[in-house]
Design a protein around this motif. Sequence first.
Motif, PDB file in Angstrom:
ATOM      1  N   GLU A  25       0.738  -1.428   0.161  1.00 57.37           N
ATOM      2  CA  GLU A  25       0.078   0.024   0.028  1.00 57.37           C
ATOM      3  C   GLU A  25       0.926   1.119   0.116  1.00 57.37           C
ATOM      4  OE1 GLU A  25      -3.273   0.197  -0.574  1.00 57.37           O
ATOM      5  OE2 GLU A  25      -3.134  -2.091  -0.826  1.00 57.37           O
ATOM      6  N   TYR A  26       1.893   1.068   0.776  1.00 53.86           N
ATOM      7  CA  TYR A  26       2.866   2.439   0.719  1.00 53.86           C
ATOM      8  C   TYR A  26       3.665   2.664  -0.486  1.00 53.86           C
ATOM      9  CZ  TYR A  26       2.037   2.022   5.833  1.00 53.86           C
ATOM     10  OH  TYR A  26       1.500   1.784   6.989  1.00 53.86           O
ATOM     11  N   VAL A  27       3.794   1.455  -1.061  1.00 50.23           N
ATOM     12  CA  VAL A  27       4.569   1.690  -2.485  1.00 50.23           C
ATOM     13  C   VAL A  27       3.678   2.250  -3.458  1.00 50.23           C
ATOM     14  CG1 VAL A  27       5.392   0.264  -4.622  1.00 50.23           C
ATOM     15  CG2 VAL A  27       6.204  -0.207  -2.273  1.00 50.23           C
ATOM     16  N   LYS A  28       2.074   1.901  -3.493  1.00 45.93           N
ATOM     17  CA  LYS A  28       1.261   2.421  -4.181  1.00 45.93           C
ATOM     18  C   LYS A  28       1.028   3.772  -4.196  1.00 45.93           C
ATOM     19  CE  LYS A  28      -1.386  -1.930  -4.949  1.00 45.93           C
ATOM     20  NZ  LYS A  28      -2.910  -2.675  -4.508  1.00 45.93           N
ATOM     21  N   THR A  29       1.100   4.359  -3.026  1.00 49.77           N
ATOM     22  CA  THR A  29       0.764   5.833  -2.753  1.00 49.77           C
ATOM     23  C   THR A  29       1.999   6.590  -2.966  1.00 49.77           C
ATOM     24  OG1 THR A  29       1.577   5.589  -0.292  1.00 49.77           O
ATOM     25  CG2 THR A  29      -0.726   5.224  -0.906  1.00 49.77           C
ATOM     26  N   GLY A  30       3.234   6.097  -3.358  1.00 47.88           N
ATOM     27  CA  GLY A  30       4.283   6.582  -3.607  1.00 47.88           C
ATOM     28  C   GLY A  30       5.372   7.045  -2.325  1.00 47.88           C
ATOM     29  N   ASP A  31       5.010   6.689  -1.113  1.00 49.00           N
ATOM     30  CA  ASP A  31       5.677   6.856  -0.182  1.00 49.00           C
ATOM     31  C   ASP A  31       6.944   5.978  -0.174  1.00 49.00           C
ATOM     32  OD1 ASP A  31       4.048   8.623   1.185  1.00 49.00           O
ATOM     33  OD2 ASP A  31       2.529   7.309   1.418  1.00 49.00           O
ATOM     34  N   LEU A  32       7.074   4.614  -0.392  1.00 48.30           N
ATOM     35  CA  LEU A  32       8.126   3.908  -0.328  1.00 48.30           C
ATOM     36  C   LEU A  32       8.267   3.197  -1.788  1.00 48.30           C
ATOM     37  CD1 LEU A  32       7.176   1.683   2.918  1.00 48.30           C
ATOM     38  CD2 LEU A  32       8.884   3.809   2.699  1.00 48.30           C
ATOM     39  N   ARG A  33       9.718   2.868  -1.794  1.00 46.92           N
ATOM     40  CA  ARG A  33      10.344   2.267  -3.271  1.00 46.92           C
ATOM     41  C   ARG A  33      10.864   0.955  -2.671  1.00 46.92           C
ATOM     42  NH1 ARG A  33      12.964   6.476  -5.495  1.00 46.92           N
ATOM     43  NH2 ARG A  33      11.280   7.095  -6.637  1.00 46.92           N
ATOM     44  N   MET A  34      10.464  -0.107  -3.306  1.00 51.22           N
ATOM     45  CA  MET A  34      11.105  -1.270  -3.054  1.00 51.22           C
ATOM     46  C   MET A  34      12.473  -1.360  -4.329  1.00 51.22           C
ATOM     47  SD  MET A  34       8.374  -4.266  -2.440  1.00 51.22           S
ATOM     48  CE  MET A  34       7.218  -4.070  -3.344  1.00 51.22           C
ATOM     49  N   LEU A  35      13.592  -1.474  -3.607  1.00 53.06           N
ATOM     50  CA  LEU A  35      14.682  -1.704  -4.527  1.00 53.06           C
ATOM     51  C   LEU A  35      14.837  -3.041  -4.917  1.00 53.06           C
ATOM     52  CD1 LEU A  35      17.227   0.860  -2.497  1.00 53.06           C
ATOM     53  CD2 LEU A  35      15.530   1.450  -4.348  1.00 53.06           C
ATOM     54  N   ALA A  36      14.876  -3.937  -4.215  1.00 54.03           N
ATOM     55  CA  ALA A  36      14.931  -5.448  -4.640  1.00 54.03           C
ATOM     56  C   ALA A  36      14.343  -6.479  -3.803  1.00 54.03           C
ATOM     57  CB  ALA A  36      16.404  -5.694  -4.364  1.00 54.03           C
ATOM     58  N   LEU A  37      14.058  -7.459  -4.290  1.00 61.87           N
ATOM     59  CA  LEU A  37      13.648  -8.503  -3.354  1.00 61.87           C
ATOM     60  C   LEU A  37      14.527  -9.581  -2.927  1.00 61.87           C
ATOM     61  CD1 LEU A  37      10.137  -9.560  -5.060  1.00 61.87           C
ATOM     62  CD2 LEU A  37      10.461  -8.388  -3.088  1.00 61.87           C
ATOM     63  N   THR A  38      14.765 -10.269  -1.885  1.00 60.05           N
ATOM     64  CA  THR A  38      15.778 -10.847  -1.517  1.00 60.05           C
ATOM     65  C   THR A  38      15.553 -12.428  -2.103  1.00 60.05           C
ATOM     66  OG1 THR A  38      14.512 -11.644   0.599  1.00 60.05           O
ATOM     67  CG2 THR A  38      15.935  -9.653   0.556  1.00 60.05           C
ATOM     68  N   THR A  39      15.268 -12.600  -3.256  1.00 58.77           N
ATOM     69  CA  THR A  39      15.232 -13.891  -4.024  1.00 58.77           C
ATOM     70  C   THR A  39      16.162 -13.889  -5.140  1.00 58.77           C
ATOM     71  OG1 THR A  39      13.717 -12.682  -5.473  1.00 58.77           O
ATOM     72  CG2 THR A  39      12.759 -13.713  -3.702  1.00 58.77           C
ATOM     73  N   ALA A  40      15.795 -15.324  -5.822  1.00 58.03           N
ATOM     74  CA  ALA A  40      16.891 -15.387  -6.758  1.00 58.03           C
ATOM     75  C   ALA A  40      16.165 -15.032  -7.918  1.00 58.03           C
ATOM     76  CB  ALA A  40      17.161 -17.142  -7.092  1.00 58.03           C
ATOM     77  N   GLU A  41      14.915 -14.988  -8.145  1.00 57.25           N
ATOM     78  CA  GLU A  41      14.460 -14.714  -9.421  1.00 57.25           C
ATOM     79  C   GLU A  41      13.307 -13.527  -9.089  1.00 57.25           C
ATOM     80  OE1 GLU A  41      12.978 -18.145 -11.030  1.00 57.25           O
ATOM     81  OE2 GLU A  41      14.684 -18.887 -11.943  1.00 57.25           O
ATOM     82  N   ARG A  42      12.678 -12.814 -10.207  1.00 61.10           N
ATOM     83  CA  ARG A  42      11.769 -11.765 -10.051  1.00 61.10           C
ATOM     84  C   ARG A  42      10.387 -12.696  -9.656  1.00 61.10           C
ATOM     85  NH1 ARG A  42      12.269  -6.359 -13.135  1.00 61.10           N
ATOM     86  NH2 ARG A  42      14.544  -6.269 -13.336  1.00 61.10           N
ATOM     87  N   ASP A  43       9.530 -11.903  -8.718  1.00 60.99           N
ATOM     88  CA  ASP A  43       8.351 -12.450  -8.176  1.00 60.99           C
ATOM     89  C   ASP A  43       7.245 -11.918  -9.268  1.00 60.99           C
ATOM     90  OD1 ASP A  43       5.851 -13.123  -7.115  1.00 60.99           O
ATOM     91  OD2 ASP A  43       6.609 -12.820  -5.238  1.00 60.99           O
ATOM     92  N   PRO A  44       6.740 -12.787 -10.060  1.00 62.08           N
ATOM     93  CA  PRO A  44       5.502 -12.373 -10.942  1.00 62.08           C
ATOM     94  C   PRO A  44       4.497 -11.393 -10.316  1.00 62.08           C
ATOM     95  CG  PRO A  44       5.852 -14.663 -11.004  1.00 62.08           C
ATOM     96  CD  PRO A  44       6.497 -14.239  -9.731  1.00 62.08           C
ATOM     97  N   ALA A  45       4.517 -11.409  -8.958  1.00 61.87           N
ATOM     98  CA  ALA A  45       3.547 -10.277  -8.186  1.00 61.87           C
ATOM     99  C   ALA A  45       4.155  -9.142  -8.248  1.00 61.87           C
ATOM    100  CB  ALA A  45       3.170 -10.834  -6.788  1.00 61.87           C
ATOM    101  N   PHE A  46       5.472  -8.949  -8.236  1.00 61.98           N
ATOM    102  CA  PHE A  46       6.084  -7.521  -8.284  1.00 61.98           C
ATOM    103  C   PHE A  46       7.130  -7.653  -9.393  1.00 61.98           C
ATOM    104  CE2 PHE A  46       4.953  -8.956  -4.031  1.00 61.98           C
ATOM    105  CZ  PHE A  46       4.268  -7.918  -3.527  1.00 61.98           C
ATOM    106  N   PRO A  47       6.440  -7.696 -10.727  1.00 62.79           N
ATOM    107  CA  PRO A  47       7.592  -7.790 -11.698  1.00 62.79           C
ATOM    108  C   PRO A  47       8.498  -6.723 -12.167  1.00 62.79           C
ATOM    109  CG  PRO A  47       5.408  -7.359 -12.496  1.00 62.79           C
ATOM    110  CD  PRO A  47       5.039  -7.630 -11.216  1.00 62.79           C
ATOM    111  N   GLU A  48       8.336  -5.529 -11.548  1.00 69.21           N
ATOM    112  CA  GLU A  48       9.139  -4.191 -11.550  1.00 69.21           C
ATOM    113  C   GLU A  48      10.209  -4.348 -10.585  1.00 69.21           C
ATOM    114  OE1 GLU A  48       6.398  -3.330  -8.577  1.00 69.21           O
ATOM    115  OE2 GLU A  48       6.071  -4.502 -10.240  1.00 69.21           O
ATOM    116  N   VAL A  49      10.042  -5.269  -9.631  1.00 64.21           N
ATOM    117  CA  VAL A  49      11.279  -5.215  -8.651  1.00 64.21           C
ATOM    118  C   VAL A  49      12.231  -6.251  -8.887  1.00 64.21           C
ATOM    119  CG1 VAL A  49      11.694  -5.428  -6.277  1.00 64.21           C
ATOM    120  CG2 VAL A  49       9.476  -4.433  -7.081  1.00 64.21           C
ATOM    121  N   PRO A  50      13.558  -5.771  -9.188  1.00 63.35           N
ATOM    122  CA  PRO A  50      14.567  -6.954  -9.387  1.00 63.35           C
ATOM    123  C   PRO A  50      15.007  -7.738  -8.291  1.00 63.35           C
ATOM    124  CG  PRO A  50      15.610  -4.679  -9.078  1.00 63.35           C
ATOM    125  CD  PRO A  50      14.022  -4.594  -9.078  1.00 63.35           C
ATOM    126  N   SER A  51      15.474  -9.083  -8.494  1.00 64.64           N
ATOM    127  CA  SER A  51      15.989  -9.812  -7.320  1.00 64.64           C
ATOM    128  C   SER A  51      17.365  -9.454  -6.981  1.00 64.64           C
ATOM    129  CB  SER A  51      15.908 -11.111  -7.790  1.00 64.64           C
ATOM    130  OG  SER A  51      16.689 -11.697  -8.673  1.00 64.64           O
TER     131      SER A  51
END
Length: 324
Positions: free
Chosen positions: A212-238
């Motif tokens: 919700e905070y990302v949608k409002t523009g308050d926060l920015r996810m720089l990365a997910l702690t995964t091996a590959e991108r998550d289809p639920a967050f396609p714009e966020v790199p692993s």
Amino acid sequence: MILTLTRRTFTAALTAAVALSAPLAAAASDKPLTIVVPYAAGGTNDAFARMLADGMAKELGRNVFVENKPGANGIIGATFVAKSKADGSTLLLGGTGPVSLNTMLRAKLPYKLEDFASVAMMFDGPLTITVPTELGVNSVEELAEWSKTNGKPVRYGTLGPGSVTDLYGAIFGKTFGLDVRAVAYKNNPSSLVDLIGGQAEMSNATPIALTEYVKTGDLRMLALTTAERDPAFPEVPSVAELGYPQLQATYWTALHAPAGTPQEIIDSLSAAAVKTVQSEAYRDLLSKNGQYEKAGGPEALDAQLAKDKEVWGKVIEDQGLKLN
């Protein structure tokens, strides 16, 4: 003296052994089963536990209840289960923090890893590297450069000393050679309020807590702690995609029983839990909460505990971390 075992004697002994084991099996199947959640009611873990209880009740043909025993980074709930009767009537909805990390970090715990029997691995989920949009950085490298250029530490919220979020910040700092400062909070929402308000520079909270905070523009996810991108967050790199495989990390959830619980009871509980978690309804609940189904029996959970010792144990050793 030589003892001769006649057919009649052997039959009597076998009958006696069966009679002795029958009450235990009957007690396990007749008594209500309680799943202890070491966190407050109303959270995602509570929702996971209640759907699990419903599914296991159907599979086992017995009443299954959820009891919340929050506090002390999961220690209160874990202690209760560790000291419960090993008769298959009490389970812990445990995970990375309450069982694995606590037993590696805290010498004065009222329980140890050997006080639990593995029942079932259930699911896991990633963390994130997230910043307030106002900070003006768009990548993990830019975050590191911001810290070095300004000569300021990267402050980040955690769920307490020794929590996954606490240790992950230490890994991040070591990777980029940064001064990082952990700030403990009672829950994620309060830490995110401070993050947005400029009282911190980074969060390692789960994706679902940030959406919700990302949608409002308050926060920015720089990365997910995964091996590959998550289809639920396609714009966020692993982190692996960005070239930092050492930053891969998950937190997991599983079921533990008191040590000494008979194997046949463990097997029955495990089968019921795995079948429930692998159901379409449960997988849907996990997906909506940013979790991945990883159901497996006692061996799968044992393997996860061994991996934690290898990965998080090294972080704890390198950082010289010890908690009371």
